[in-house]
Scaffold this motif. Structure first.
Motif, PDB file in Angstrom:
ATOM      1  N   GLU A   1      58.982  64.681  53.266  1.00  0.00           N
ATOM      2  CA  GLU A   1      60.131  63.848  53.621  1.00  0.00           C
ATOM      3  C   GLU A   1      59.870  62.357  53.433  1.00  0.00           C
ATOM      4  OE1 GLU A   1      58.686  65.943  56.058  1.00  0.00           O
ATOM      5  OE2 GLU A   1      59.914  67.609  55.391  1.00  0.00           O
ATOM      6  N   THR A   2      58.613  61.934  53.575  1.00  0.00           N
ATOM      7  CA  THR A   2      58.316  60.499  53.576  1.00  0.00           C
ATOM      8  C   THR A   2      57.293  60.042  52.537  1.00  0.00           C
ATOM      9  OG1 THR A   2      56.602  60.850  55.254  1.00  0.00           O
ATOM     10  CG2 THR A   2      58.824  60.309  56.054  1.00  0.00           C
ATOM     11  N   HIS A   3      56.506  60.954  51.984  1.00  0.00           N
ATOM     12  CA  HIS A   3      55.385  60.566  51.131  1.00  0.00           C
ATOM     13  C   HIS A   3      55.286  61.417  49.857  1.00  0.00           C
ATOM     14  CE1 HIS A   3      54.065  58.767  54.897  1.00  0.00           C
ATOM     15  NE2 HIS A   3      53.254  58.003  54.173  1.00  0.00           N
ATOM     16  N   PHE A   4      54.683  60.810  48.832  1.00  0.00           N
ATOM     17  CA  PHE A   4      54.178  61.566  47.692  1.00  0.00           C
ATOM     18  C   PHE A   4      52.730  61.893  48.015  1.00  0.00           C
ATOM     19  CE2 PHE A   4      57.562  59.331  45.288  1.00  0.00           C
ATOM     20  CZ  PHE A   4      58.172  60.450  44.733  1.00  0.00           C
ATOM     21  N   LEU A   5      52.338  63.137  47.744  1.00  0.00           N
ATOM     22  CA  LEU A   5      50.971  63.581  48.000  1.00  0.00           C
ATOM     23  C   LEU A   5      50.302  63.806  46.650  1.00  0.00           C
ATOM     24  CD1 LEU A   5      51.887  66.301  50.661  1.00  0.00           C
ATOM     25  CD2 LEU A   5      51.363  63.891  51.070  1.00  0.00           C
ATOM     26  N   PHE A   6      49.324  62.979  46.325  1.00  0.00           N
ATOM     27  CA  PHE A   6      48.605  63.092  45.060  1.00  0.00           C
ATOM     28  C   PHE A   6      47.465  64.074  45.282  1.00  0.00           C
ATOM     29  CE2 PHE A   6      50.994  59.258  44.823  1.00  0.00           C
ATOM     30  CZ  PHE A   6      51.405  59.194  43.497  1.00  0.00           C
ATOM     31  N   ALA A   7      47.557  65.217  44.595  1.00  0.00           N
ATOM     32  CA  ALA A   7      46.720  66.350  44.957  1.00  0.00           C
ATOM     33  C   ALA A   7      46.004  66.969  43.769  1.00  0.00           C
ATOM     34  CB  ALA A   7      47.574  67.413  45.631  1.00  0.00           C
ATOM     35  N   GLU A   8      44.906  67.619  44.097  1.00  0.00           N
ATOM     36  CA  GLU A   8      44.136  68.406  43.138  1.00  0.00           C
ATOM     37  C   GLU A   8      44.287  69.870  43.531  1.00  0.00           C
ATOM     38  OE1 GLU A   8      39.419  69.127  42.080  1.00  0.00           O
ATOM     39  OE2 GLU A   8      40.017  67.436  43.319  1.00  0.00           O
ATOM     40  N   THR A   9      44.686  70.695  42.580  1.00  0.00           N
ATOM     41  CA  THR A   9      44.857  72.113  42.845  1.00  0.00           C
ATOM     42  C   THR A   9      43.493  72.764  43.034  1.00  0.00           C
ATOM     43  OG1 THR A   9      46.806  72.119  41.430  1.00  0.00           O
ATOM     44  CG2 THR A   9      45.865  74.265  41.986  1.00  0.00           C
ATOM     45  N   ILE A  10      43.358  73.559  44.089  1.00  0.00           N
ATOM     46  CA  ILE A  10      42.135  74.339  44.302  1.00  0.00           C
ATOM     47  C   ILE A  10      42.312  75.632  43.514  1.00  0.00           C
ATOM     48  CG2 ILE A  10      40.698  75.541  45.965  1.00  0.00           C
ATOM     49  CD1 ILE A  10      41.628  73.457  48.045  1.00  0.00           C
ATOM     50  N   GLN A  11      41.485  75.803  42.507  1.00  0.00           N
ATOM     51  CA  GLN A  11      41.583  76.983  41.647  1.00  0.00           C
ATOM     52  C   GLN A  11      41.025  78.211  42.358  1.00  0.00           C
ATOM     53  OE1 GLN A  11      43.223  76.708  38.786  1.00  0.00           O
ATOM     54  NE2 GLN A  11      43.408  74.514  39.123  1.00  0.00           N
ATOM     55  N   ASP A  12      41.605  79.364  42.046  1.00  0.00           N
ATOM     56  CA  ASP A  12      41.100  80.616  42.603  1.00  0.00           C
ATOM     57  C   ASP A  12      39.717  80.891  42.042  1.00  0.00           C
ATOM     58  OD1 ASP A  12      43.438  81.093  44.022  1.00  0.00           O
ATOM     59  OD2 ASP A  12      44.355  82.190  42.356  1.00  0.00           O
ATOM     60  N   ALA A  13      38.855  81.436  42.886  1.00  0.00           N
ATOM     61  CA  ALA A  13      37.513  81.807  42.439  1.00  0.00           C
ATOM     62  C   ALA A  13      37.612  83.023  41.531  1.00  0.00           C
ATOM     63  CB  ALA A  13      36.631  82.117  43.635  1.00  0.00           C
ATOM     64  N   GLU A  14      36.788  83.032  40.506  1.00  0.00           N
ATOM     65  CA  GLU A  14      36.770  84.156  39.584  1.00  0.00           C
ATOM     66  C   GLU A  14      35.343  84.669  39.492  1.00  0.00           C
ATOM     67  OE1 GLU A  14      37.412  84.873  34.830  1.00  0.00           O
ATOM     68  OE2 GLU A  14      38.608  83.339  35.830  1.00  0.00           O
ATOM     69  N   ILE A  15      35.159  85.939  39.797  1.00  0.00           N
ATOM     70  CA  ILE A  15      33.830  86.539  39.728  1.00  0.00           C
ATOM     71  C   ILE A  15      33.646  87.103  38.335  1.00  0.00           C
ATOM     72  CG2 ILE A  15      32.330  88.358  40.612  1.00  0.00           C
ATOM     73  CD1 ILE A  15      33.819  88.042  43.291  1.00  0.00           C
ATOM     74  N   ILE A  16      32.550  86.726  37.713  1.00  0.00           N
ATOM     75  CA  ILE A  16      32.235  87.209  36.373  1.00  0.00           C
ATOM     76  C   ILE A  16      31.142  88.257  36.533  1.00  0.00           C
ATOM     77  CG2 ILE A  16      31.416  86.581  34.084  1.00  0.00           C
ATOM     78  CD1 ILE A  16      32.535  83.751  34.672  1.00  0.00           C
ATOM     79  N   GLU A  17      31.485  89.501  36.260  1.00  0.00           N
ATOM     80  CA  GLU A  17      30.577  90.626  36.506  1.00  0.00           C
ATOM     81  C   GLU A  17      29.249  90.494  35.759  1.00  0.00           C
ATOM     82  OE1 GLU A  17      30.952  92.974  38.784  1.00  0.00           O
ATOM     83  OE2 GLU A  17      32.884  92.131  39.334  1.00  0.00           O
ATOM     84  N   GLU A  18      29.279  90.023  34.517  1.00  0.00           N
ATOM     85  CA  GLU A  18      28.054  89.892  33.737  1.00  0.00           C
ATOM     86  C   GLU A  18      27.043  88.996  34.435  1.00  0.00           C
ATOM     87  OE1 GLU A  18      28.836  88.692  29.724  1.00  0.00           O
ATOM     88  OE2 GLU A  18      30.557  90.039  29.601  1.00  0.00           O
ATOM     89  N   MET A  19      27.502  87.879  34.963  1.00  0.00           N
ATOM     90  CA  MET A  19      26.596  86.940  35.625  1.00  0.00           C
ATOM     91  C   MET A  19      26.063  87.548  36.910  1.00  0.00           C
ATOM     92  SD  MET A  19      28.472  83.323  34.960  1.00  0.00           S
ATOM     93  CE  MET A  19      27.087  82.335  35.473  1.00  0.00           C
ATOM     94  N   VAL A  20      26.856  88.295  37.640  1.00  0.00           N
ATOM     95  CA  VAL A  20      26.407  88.912  38.874  1.00  0.00           C
ATOM     96  C   VAL A  20      25.320  89.921  38.555  1.00  0.00           C
ATOM     97  CG1 VAL A  20      27.094  90.381  40.808  1.00  0.00           C
ATOM     98  CG2 VAL A  20      28.587  88.533  40.072  1.00  0.00           C
ATOM     99  N   GLY A  21      25.530  90.729  37.525  1.00  0.00           N
ATOM    100  CA  GLY A  21      24.534  91.730  37.127  1.00  0.00           C
ATOM    101  C   GLY A  21      23.232  91.085  36.666  1.00  0.00           C
ATOM    102  N   GLU A  22      23.317  89.999  35.911  1.00  0.00           N
ATOM    103  CA  GLU A  22      22.128  89.311  35.427  1.00  0.00           C
ATOM    104  C   GLU A  22      21.335  88.708  36.578  1.00  0.00           C
ATOM    105  OE1 GLU A  22      23.233  86.439  32.528  1.00  0.00           O
ATOM    106  OE2 GLU A  22      24.190  87.933  31.229  1.00  0.00           O
ATOM    107  N   ALA A  23      22.004  88.167  37.565  1.00  0.00           N
ATOM    108  CA  ALA A  23      21.331  87.548  38.688  1.00  0.00           C
ATOM    109  C   ALA A  23      20.552  88.571  39.501  1.00  0.00           C
ATOM    110  CB  ALA A  23      22.340  86.836  39.586  1.00  0.00           C
ATOM    111  N   HIS A  24      21.057  89.792  39.587  1.00  0.00           N
ATOM    112  CA  HIS A  24      20.373  90.820  40.360  1.00  0.00           C
ATOM    113  C   HIS A  24      19.218  91.449  39.599  1.00  0.00           C
ATOM    114  CE1 HIS A  24      22.978  90.737  43.816  1.00  0.00           C
ATOM    115  NE2 HIS A  24      24.038  90.758  43.016  1.00  0.00           N
ATOM    116  N   SER A  25      19.196  91.342  38.288  1.00  0.00           N
ATOM    117  CA  SER A  25      18.136  91.977  37.490  1.00  0.00           C
ATOM    118  C   SER A  25      16.885  91.115  37.392  1.00  0.00           C
ATOM    119  CB  SER A  25      18.655  92.323  36.102  1.00  0.00           C
ATOM    120  OG  SER A  25      18.986  91.126  35.406  1.00  0.00           O
ATOM    121  N   GLU A  26      16.977  89.878  37.780  1.00  0.00           N
ATOM    122  CA  GLU A  26      15.812  88.978  37.660  1.00  0.00           C
ATOM    123  C   GLU A  26      14.837  89.161  38.793  1.00  0.00           C
ATOM    124  OE1 GLU A  26      17.146  84.969  37.208  1.00  0.00           O
ATOM    125  OE2 GLU A  26      18.258  85.460  35.409  1.00  0.00           O
TER     126      GLU A  26
END
Length: 76
Positions: free
Chosen positions: A51-76
Motif C-alpha cells: 500500500e505504501t512502498h515498493f519492495l526491491f527484492a531478490e527471488t529465493i530460488q527453489d533448491a534443486e538436488i542433483i542426484e549425480e553429485m549426491v552419489g559422488e559425495a557418498h562414494s568418496e
C-alpha cells in the motif's frame, strides 16, 4: 534484511522505498525510475508493491538436488 512471501514465492527484501518518492506532482508513478532502481541501483530481480512502498527484492530460488553429485559425495 527481511523476507517476504508472495504467491507461494519467497523474497529477500533489499530495500523499501515509499511510492510517493517515485510519484510526480500529478500523482503519476514513474515506472522508469522503479525499473532503474531494480536493474542498476539495487541489482535485484523483482519489485513488489504494498500500500505504501515498493519492495526491491531478490527471488529465493527453489533448491534443486542433483542426484549425480549426491552419489559422488557418498562414494568418496
Amino acid at each position: 534484511m527481511s523476507f517476504y512471501k508472495h504467491n507461494d514465492k519467497y523474497y529477500i527484501i533489499h530495500r523499501q522505498i515509499r511510492i510517493a518518492d517515485f510519484t510526480d506532482k500529478e500523482g503519476k508513478v514513474n515506472l522508469d525510475l522503479v525499473k532503474e532502481g531494480r536493474d542498476s541501483i539495487f541489482k535485484v530481480d523483482h519489485v513488489l508493491r504494498n500500500e505504501t512502498h515498493f519492495l526491491f527484492a531478490e527471488t529465493i530460488q527453489d533448491a534443486e538436488i542433483i542426484e549425480e553429485m549426491v552419489g559422488e559425495a557418498h562414494s568418496e
